[in-house]
Scaffold this motif. Sequence first.
Motif, PDB file in Angstrom:
ATOM      1  N   ASP A   1      64.938  48.766  57.847  1.00  0.00           N
ATOM      2  CA  ASP A   1      65.657  48.521  56.600  1.00  0.00           C
ATOM      3  C   ASP A   1      65.443  47.108  56.060  1.00  0.00           C
ATOM      4  O   ASP A   1      65.368  46.908  54.849  1.00  0.00           O
ATOM      5  CB  ASP A   1      67.159  48.767  56.787  1.00  0.00           C
ATOM      6  N   ASP A   2      65.364  46.124  56.940  1.00  0.00           N
ATOM      7  CA  ASP A   2      65.218  44.734  56.501  1.00  0.00           C
ATOM      8  C   ASP A   2      63.768  44.411  56.168  1.00  0.00           C
ATOM      9  O   ASP A   2      62.848  44.822  56.878  1.00  0.00           O
ATOM     10  CB  ASP A   2      65.691  43.772  57.583  1.00  0.00           C
ATOM     11  N   PHE A   3      63.571  43.684  55.079  1.00  0.00           N
ATOM     12  CA  PHE A   3      62.259  43.107  54.802  1.00  0.00           C
ATOM     13  C   PHE A   3      62.429  41.619  54.572  1.00  0.00           C
ATOM     14  O   PHE A   3      63.497  41.156  54.160  1.00  0.00           O
ATOM     15  CB  PHE A   3      61.509  43.820  53.661  1.00  0.00           C
ATOM     16  N   GLU A   4      61.383  40.880  54.907  1.00  0.00           N
ATOM     17  CA  GLU A   4      61.418  39.419  54.863  1.00  0.00           C
ATOM     18  C   GLU A   4      60.700  38.914  53.626  1.00  0.00           C
ATOM     19  O   GLU A   4      59.634  39.409  53.267  1.00  0.00           O
ATOM     20  CB  GLU A   4      60.725  38.832  56.097  1.00  0.00           C
ATOM     21  N   LEU A   5      61.288  37.907  52.984  1.00  0.00           N
ATOM     22  CA  LEU A   5      60.677  37.240  51.835  1.00  0.00           C
ATOM     23  C   LEU A   5      60.533  35.753  52.141  1.00  0.00           C
ATOM     24  O   LEU A   5      61.494  35.104  52.544  1.00  0.00           O
ATOM     25  CB  LEU A   5      61.528  37.414  50.577  1.00  0.00           C
ATOM     26  N   ASP A   6      59.337  35.240  51.979  1.00  0.00           N
ATOM     27  CA  ASP A   6      59.062  33.813  52.127  1.00  0.00           C
ATOM     28  C   ASP A   6      58.694  33.322  50.728  1.00  0.00           C
ATOM     29  O   ASP A   6      57.666  33.698  50.180  1.00  0.00           O
ATOM     30  CB  ASP A   6      57.911  33.617  53.109  1.00  0.00           C
TER      31      ASP A   6
END
Length: 191
Positions: free
Chosen positions: A181-186
């Motif tokens: 469910d979680d996605f990472e944004l940099d």
Amino acid sequence: MKTNLLKSVALFAMVITMISFTANPIKKKTLDTKQSKIEWEGEKLTGSHEGTIMFKEGYLNMDGDKITGGEFIVDMSSIIATDLEGEYKQKLEGHLKSDDFFGTANHPTAKLVIKNAIKKGNDYGVIADLTIKGITKPVTFDLDMNADTATTELTIDRTEYDVKYGSGSLFDNLGDNVIYDDFELDITLKF
């Protein structure tokens, strides 16, 4: 005489107030959309994918050197995968743009609106509203600000924005097709 003195004091206070408001006006720091970027990573049970998304426009409201607000519009149709090539790259990008994920035909942009920013050294504690697929949720994050560059990392639960495809928390019997469910944004912002 007493009335004239009170009027003079009131006028003086009003002039000082006007000067203080015009001495440090709120200025917009406009985002350089060509130099700014969002790098994303999404994981599934059997691996991960990564890519980029571009900004359409954005700005920070500044009072001197302090952030007081801001708004950023993301071009969701610019989402690309950088870890694949050829046919698989095209398939993943098409799927991410479909209604299974971000539905870019109906929701071409996402938006982040900074509601509050509290300075802590070079960093800010930020409270903002994030809108994806027309759904707005509050988010909090730390933003590192140095001269004309700001950076942050965000973790977003996609299911809160109606991005449910392959979610192991919402669907049973997905086996090794589960997508976390979680996605990472940099995020790197250049001004």
